[in-house]
Write a protein that holds these residues in place. Structure first.
Motif, PDB file in Angstrom:
ATOM      1  N   ASN A  44      55.530 144.024 -23.532  1.00  0.00           N
ATOM      2  CA  ASN A  44      55.424 143.407 -24.489  1.00  0.00           C
ATOM      3  C   ASN A  44      54.292 143.747 -25.372  1.00  0.00           C
ATOM      4  O   ASN A  44      53.254 143.422 -25.359  1.00  0.00           O
ATOM      5  CB  ASN A  44      55.196 141.747 -24.275  1.00  0.00           C
ATOM      6  CG  ASN A  44      55.483 141.163 -25.545  1.00  0.00           C
ATOM      7  OD1 ASN A  44      55.454 141.378 -26.775  1.00  0.00           O
ATOM      8  ND2 ASN A  44      54.782 139.566 -25.380  1.00  0.00           N
ATOM      9  N   CYS A  47      51.738 141.702 -27.458  1.00  0.00           N
ATOM     10  CA  CYS A  47      50.541 140.664 -26.694  1.00  0.00           C
ATOM     11  C   CYS A  47      49.996 141.523 -25.689  1.00  0.00           C
ATOM     12  O   CYS A  47      48.761 141.309 -25.319  1.00  0.00           O
ATOM     13  CB  CYS A  47      51.299 139.518 -26.012  1.00  0.00           C
ATOM     14  SG  CYS A  47      50.148 138.516 -25.285  1.00  0.00           S
ATOM     15  N   ASP A  49      51.385 142.544 -22.889  1.00  0.00           N
ATOM     16  CA  ASP A  49      51.813 141.916 -21.448  1.00  0.00           C
ATOM     17  C   ASP A  49      52.561 143.006 -20.815  1.00  0.00           C
ATOM     18  O   ASP A  49      53.359 143.766 -21.467  1.00  0.00           O
ATOM     19  CB  ASP A  49      52.682 140.844 -21.465  1.00  0.00           C
ATOM     20  CG  ASP A  49      52.292 139.665 -22.259  1.00  0.00           C
ATOM     21  OD1 ASP A  49      51.066 139.365 -22.205  1.00  0.00           O
ATOM     22  OD2 ASP A  49      52.924 139.044 -22.982  1.00  0.00           O
ATOM     23  N   CYS A  73      49.146 137.754 -20.535  1.00  0.00           N
ATOM     24  CA  CYS A  73      48.593 136.507 -20.751  1.00  0.00           C
ATOM     25  C   CYS A  73      49.160 135.608 -19.688  1.00  0.00           C
ATOM     26  O   CYS A  73      50.119 135.674 -19.189  1.00  0.00           O
ATOM     27  CB  CYS A  73      48.870 136.149 -22.226  1.00  0.00           C
ATOM     28  SG  CYS A  73      50.846 136.014 -22.422  1.00  0.00           S
ATOM     29  N   SER A  76      52.960 134.940 -19.788  1.00  0.00           N
ATOM     30  CA  SER A  76      53.648 135.970 -19.431  1.00  0.00           C
ATOM     31  C   SER A  76      53.697 136.113 -17.621  1.00  0.00           C
ATOM     32  O   SER A  76      54.738 136.317 -17.101  1.00  0.00           O
ATOM     33  CB  SER A  76      53.542 137.257 -19.880  1.00  0.00           C
ATOM     34  OG  SER A  76      52.044 137.863 -19.438  1.00  0.00           O
ATOM     35  N   ARG A 134      55.069 133.834 -28.800  1.00  0.00           N
ATOM     36  CA  ARG A 134      55.002 133.648 -27.790  1.00  0.00           C
ATOM     37  C   ARG A 134      56.148 133.852 -26.863  1.00  0.00           C
ATOM     38  O   ARG A 134      56.230 133.624 -25.415  1.00  0.00           O
ATOM     39  CB  ARG A 134      54.286 132.345 -27.114  1.00  0.00           C
ATOM     40  CG  ARG A 134      52.887 132.081 -27.800  1.00  0.00           C
ATOM     41  CD  ARG A 134      51.914 133.161 -27.952  1.00  0.00           C
ATOM     42  NE  ARG A 134      51.533 133.922 -26.466  1.00  0.00           N
ATOM     43  CZ  ARG A 134      50.139 133.524 -25.866  1.00  0.00           C
ATOM     44  NH1 ARG A 134      49.790 132.403 -26.470  1.00  0.00           N
ATOM     45  NH2 ARG A 134      50.011 134.007 -24.877  1.00  0.00           N
ATOM     46  N   CYS A 137      56.431 136.672 -24.742  1.00  0.00           N
ATOM     47  CA  CYS A 137      55.726 136.433 -23.674  1.00  0.00           C
ATOM     48  C   CYS A 137      56.469 135.855 -22.376  1.00  0.00           C
ATOM     49  O   CYS A 137      56.597 136.173 -21.123  1.00  0.00           O
ATOM     50  CB  CYS A 137      54.363 135.763 -23.694  1.00  0.00           C
ATOM     51  SG  CYS A 137      53.408 136.484 -25.117  1.00  0.00           S
TER      52      CYS A 137
HETATM   53 ZN    ZN Z   1      51.663 137.300 -23.681  1.00  0.00          ZN
END
Ligand code: ZN
Length: 159
Positions: A44, A47, A49, A73, A76, A134, A137
């Motif tokens: 991702n 972010c 991830d 994060c 995730s 998000r 995530c």
């Molecule tokens: Zn994330």
């Protein structure tokens, strides 16, 4: 959890926050699976991830082990932890039903989702809907699951 009196939306939110933090702090099924039969990467970029998912399918196409490794994060990581927890022991066709139900639910919570599926833990992630960035995530691990089952060689990306 039954000892907790859930009588307001705030209490629920608090419980869900706790569930996410708990899974983020001590992710279940974290690590490499040496005898994996299927694997996929999830990225991702928005972010940062990143995860690699490992599945071991038995002769009857049941997921008898699922692990992941990577970093990202809290949402995730918690989502990958809940996802692996959810799909272990499931037939791949049922796991794919979960994938479809979860991604529908997280992108459009107003709809009816997966009647015969146990989405209780997934509901913890409903709050991400208020933060569209998000959502990716929370769905990353599920997209990786879909890719791993279909043995796609390209990494799963939320983009
Ligand atoms: Zn994330």
């Amino acid at each position: 959890m039954s000892a907790v009196d859930i009588n307001s939306r705030d209490d629920l939110r608090e419980l869900y926050r706790e569930l996410i933090l708990d899974h983020a702090r001590s992710p279940r099924h974290f690590g490499k699976l040496d005898d994996a039969t299927h694997t996929a990467e999830g990225i991702n970029p928005l972010c940062g991830d990143k995860l690699r998912l490992y599945l071991r399918l038995d002769e009857e196409n049941r997921i008898d082990a699922a692990t992941f490794e990577g970093s990202g994060c809290a949402i995730s990581v918690a989502s990958a932890s809940v996802m692996t927890d959810t799909v272990i022991g499931l037939d791949v066709s049922v796991a794919l039903e979960y994938f479809r139900a979860v991604t529908r639910r997280l992108t459009d919570p107003g709809q009816d989702h997966g009647d015969n599926l146990d989405l209780e833990k997934i509901m913890a992630f409903d709050g991400v809907h208020e933060f569209p960035s998000r959502i990716k995530c929370a769905t990353l691990a599920w997209h990786a699951l879909n890719c791993a089952i279909h043995e796609q060689t390209k990494p799963a990306s939320t983009e």
